[in-house]
Write a protein that holds these residues in place. Structure first.
Motif, mmCIF file in Angstrom:
data_model
loop_
_atom_site.group_PDB
_atom_site.id
_atom_site.type_symbol
_atom_site.label_atom_id
_atom_site.label_comp_id
_atom_site.label_asym_id
_atom_site.label_seq_id
_atom_site.Cartn_x
_atom_site.Cartn_y
_atom_site.Cartn_z
ATOM 1 N N THR A 166 24.965 -36.274 -15.239
ATOM 2 C CA THR A 166 23.765 -35.652 -14.685
ATOM 3 C C THR A 166 23.655 -34.215 -15.192
ATOM 4 O OG1 THR A 166 23.953 -37.007 -12.703
ATOM 5 C CG2 THR A 166 22.546 -35.053 -12.573
ATOM 6 N N ALA A 167 22.510 -33.915 -15.814
ATOM 7 C CA ALA A 167 22.306 -32.574 -16.356
ATOM 8 C C ALA A 167 22.066 -31.567 -15.226
ATOM 9 C CB ALA A 167 21.113 -32.577 -17.303
ATOM 10 N N PRO A 168 22.318 -30.293 -15.489
ATOM 11 C CA PRO A 168 22.021 -29.263 -14.483
ATOM 12 C C PRO A 168 20.530 -29.260 -14.142
ATOM 13 C CG PRO A 168 23.338 -28.378 -16.298
ATOM 14 C CD PRO A 168 22.873 -29.732 -16.728
ATOM 15 N N ALA A 169 20.228 -28.799 -12.966
ATOM 16 C CA ALA A 169 18.833 -28.698 -12.530
ATOM 17 C C ALA A 169 18.352 -27.262 -12.729
ATOM 18 C CB ALA A 169 18.719 -29.110 -11.071
ATOM 19 N N LEU A 170 17.235 -27.126 -13.488
ATOM 20 C CA LEU A 170 16.641 -25.804 -13.721
ATOM 21 C C LEU A 170 15.657 -25.478 -12.616
ATOM 22 C CD1 LEU A 170 15.938 -26.016 -17.567
ATOM 23 C CD2 LEU A 170 17.571 -24.479 -16.468
ATOM 24 N N SER A 171 15.623 -24.231 -12.233
ATOM 25 C CA SER A 171 14.624 -23.776 -11.261
ATOM 26 C C SER A 171 14.164 -22.376 -11.657
ATOM 27 C CB SER A 171 15.219 -23.770 -9.839
ATOM 28 O OG SER A 171 16.313 -22.880 -9.759
ATOM 29 N N GLY A 172 12.988 -22.037 -11.141
ATOM 30 C CA GLY A 172 12.457 -20.703 -11.451
ATOM 31 C C GLY A 172 11.930 -20.564 -12.861
ATOM 32 N N VAL A 173 11.508 -21.685 -13.457
ATOM 33 C CA VAL A 173 10.960 -21.623 -14.817
ATOM 34 C C VAL A 173 9.548 -21.040 -14.748
ATOM 35 C CG1 VAL A 173 10.333 -22.942 -16.870
ATOM 36 C CG2 VAL A 173 12.348 -23.605 -15.507
ATOM 37 N N SER A 174 9.317 -20.084 -15.566
ATOM 38 C CA SER A 174 8.014 -19.395 -15.568
ATOM 39 C C SER A 174 6.889 -20.337 -15.967
ATOM 40 C CB SER A 174 8.057 -18.211 -16.526
ATOM 41 O OG SER A 174 6.789 -17.621 -16.647
ATOM 42 N N GLY A 175 5.729 -20.061 -15.407
ATOM 43 C CA GLY A 175 4.553 -20.765 -15.892
ATOM 44 C C GLY A 175 4.089 -20.136 -17.213
#
Length: 343
Positions: A251-260
Motif C-alpha cells: 500500500t502506497a503512502p497517502a498524500l494530503s494537502g496537495v495544492s489545487g
C-alpha cells in the motif's frame, strides 16, 4: 498196612496289597515280588501269578491271583490287589505375554490362545482362563489366570500371563490451513486469523492442536512459518503440519494537502516566483513519509502552464503521486513613460 497220605496244600507267605501311580491313560506297569509257598512234604514250591509281574494294570483296583501245588496235586491259592491311582496334577504350560493396540478409551477386545495342559493320564485337557479370550481388556496390564483339572480331580497349579493393551498410535491432524498473504496494517505487521486445527485419536478424545503462532496474533512483516502439532495422553506425537503467513506492504503512502491549480501573474520575462504548501504523506507501515515535488515551492515558473508532480515513496518502494498546474500569465498592460502634455 499203614498208608500215609499228603492232603495238605502248600502254604503261602503273607501278601501285601500294592499301589502304583498311573503313568499313562492305560494305567501303569506293575512289578511285584512273587509270594513264597512252602509244602510240609515238598518244601518250597514254584508260584505262578496272574496278571504276571510287569503287566500293565489299568486305573483302579485289579486282583492278582497266585497258585502253587505240591507233587501230589494239592493246590493252594492266594491273591492281592494292585491299585493304580492318578494323584499327579496336570501341568499348565507357560504362556507368552499378549500385546494389543487400544481401539478406544476403554481398551480393546483381545483374543488369545489357551495355554496347553499336559497330564500323564488325562488327554485333551483344556485350561480355563479368566478374563476369557475375546473380552474387553482395559488400557494397561491385566493378569489372566488359568486353571485345569484332570479326570481324577487333580487340580493344576494356577498359572497366569499378562495381557498388555497399549496406545502406540499417534493422533492425526485432520484439517489444514493454506498459505496466507495479508497486507500490513502497521509497522508491527498485521493481525492474522486462521482456521483452528482439529486432531482425532482412537483413545484420547481431547487431543489439542497447538501452533507455534496462535490465530489472531500479530505477524511481523515478512514470511513466518506456522507449525502445528498434537500429543495424546500416551505421549504419541502427531505428524506436524505447517503453513506460511506472509505479511507484505503493497500500500502506497497517502498524500494530503496537495495544492489545487495555481494562477500567478508574471513579474518578469522569466515568469514569476510561485510558492505553494508542500503536501504531506502518511504510510500504514512507515508513518510520515517525505514528499518531493518536481518543482520546488518558491521557484520561478516560466510563462505558461507547468505541471507540478509531488510524490512519496515508502520503505517498501510503494509510491503515490499527485499533480497540479501552475499557470503564469501576463495580464498587466505596459506602462508608458516620457509622455509630454500638449495644451
Amino acid at each position: 498196612d499203614v498208608v500215609v497220605h499228603d492232603t495238605k496244600a502248600p502254604v503261602f507267605s503273607a501278601v501285601e496289597h500294592l499301589t502304583f501311580e498311573a503313568t499313562s491313560p492305560s494305567g501303569a506297569i506293575g512289578t511285584y515280588g512273587l509270594p513264597t509257598a512252602t509244602d510240609i512234604v515238598d518244601g518250597d514250591r514254584p508260584v505262578t501269578c496272574s496278571p504276571a509281574s510287569g503287566s500293565t494294570f489299568g486305573l483302579g483296583p485289579s486282583n492278582v491271583t497266585c497258585s502253587a501245588s505240591d507233587t501230589r496235586g494239592n493246590e493252594a491259592t492266594t491273591g492281592f490287589n494292585v491299585t493304580v491311582k492318578d494323584t499327579i496334577a496336570p501341568v499348565i504350560a507357560e504362556h507368552a505375554v499378549v500385546t494389543a493396540e487400544a481401539t478406544g478409551a476403554d481398551g480393546a477386545l483381545v483374543s488369545y490362545s489357551l495355554p496347553s495342559v499336559s497330564d500323564a493320564v488325562s488327554t485333551n485337557l483344556v485350561a480355563s482362563c479368566t478374563p476369557v479370550s475375546g473380552t474387553q481388556f482395559a488400557l494397561g496390564t491385566t493378569a489372566v489366570k488359568c486353571d485345569a483339572v484332570d479326570g481324577a480331580g487333580n487340580e493344576a497349579a494356577q498359572t497366569s500371563f499378562n495381557v498388555i493393551v497399549a496406545d502406540t498410535t499417534a493422533p492425526i491432524i485432520i484439517n489444514a490451513n493454506t498459505d496466507k498473504v495479508v497486507e500490513a496494517t502497521s509497522a508491527a505487521g498485521a493481525t492474522v486469523s486462521f482456521v483452528k486445527l482439529i486432531a482425532t485419536d482412537a483413545v484420547d478424545p481431547n487431543v489439542q492442536v497447538t501452533c507455534s503462532s496462535e490465530s489472531g496474533s500479530v505477524f511481523a512483516l515478512g514470511t513466518t512459518t506456522v507449525t502445528c502439532g498434537a500429543n495424546d495422553a500416551s505421549g504419541n506425537v502427531a505428524t506436524p503440519v505447517s503453513f506460511k503467513v506472509t505479511v507484505q506492504d503493497t500500500t502506497a503512502p497517502a498524500l494530503s494537502g496537495v495544492s489545487g491549480n495555481l494562477i500567478a501573474e508574471a513579474t518578469s520575462a522569466a515568469g514569476a516566483a510561485v510558492t505553494f504548501a508542500l503536501p504531506t504523506a502518511t504510510d500504514l507501515v512507515d508513518g510520515t513519509v517525505a514528499v518531493t515535488c518536481s518543482e520546488a515551492s518558491g521557484s520561478t515558473f516560466a510563462l505558461g502552464s507547468t505541471t507540478v508532480t509531488c510524490s512519496a515513496t515508502d520503505a517498501a518502494k510503494n509510491t503515490s503521486s499527485a499533480s497540479f498546474d501552475v499557470k503564469v500569465q501576463d495580464r498587466t498592460a505596459p506602462t508608458l513613460a516620457g509622455l509630454i502634455d500638449v495644451s
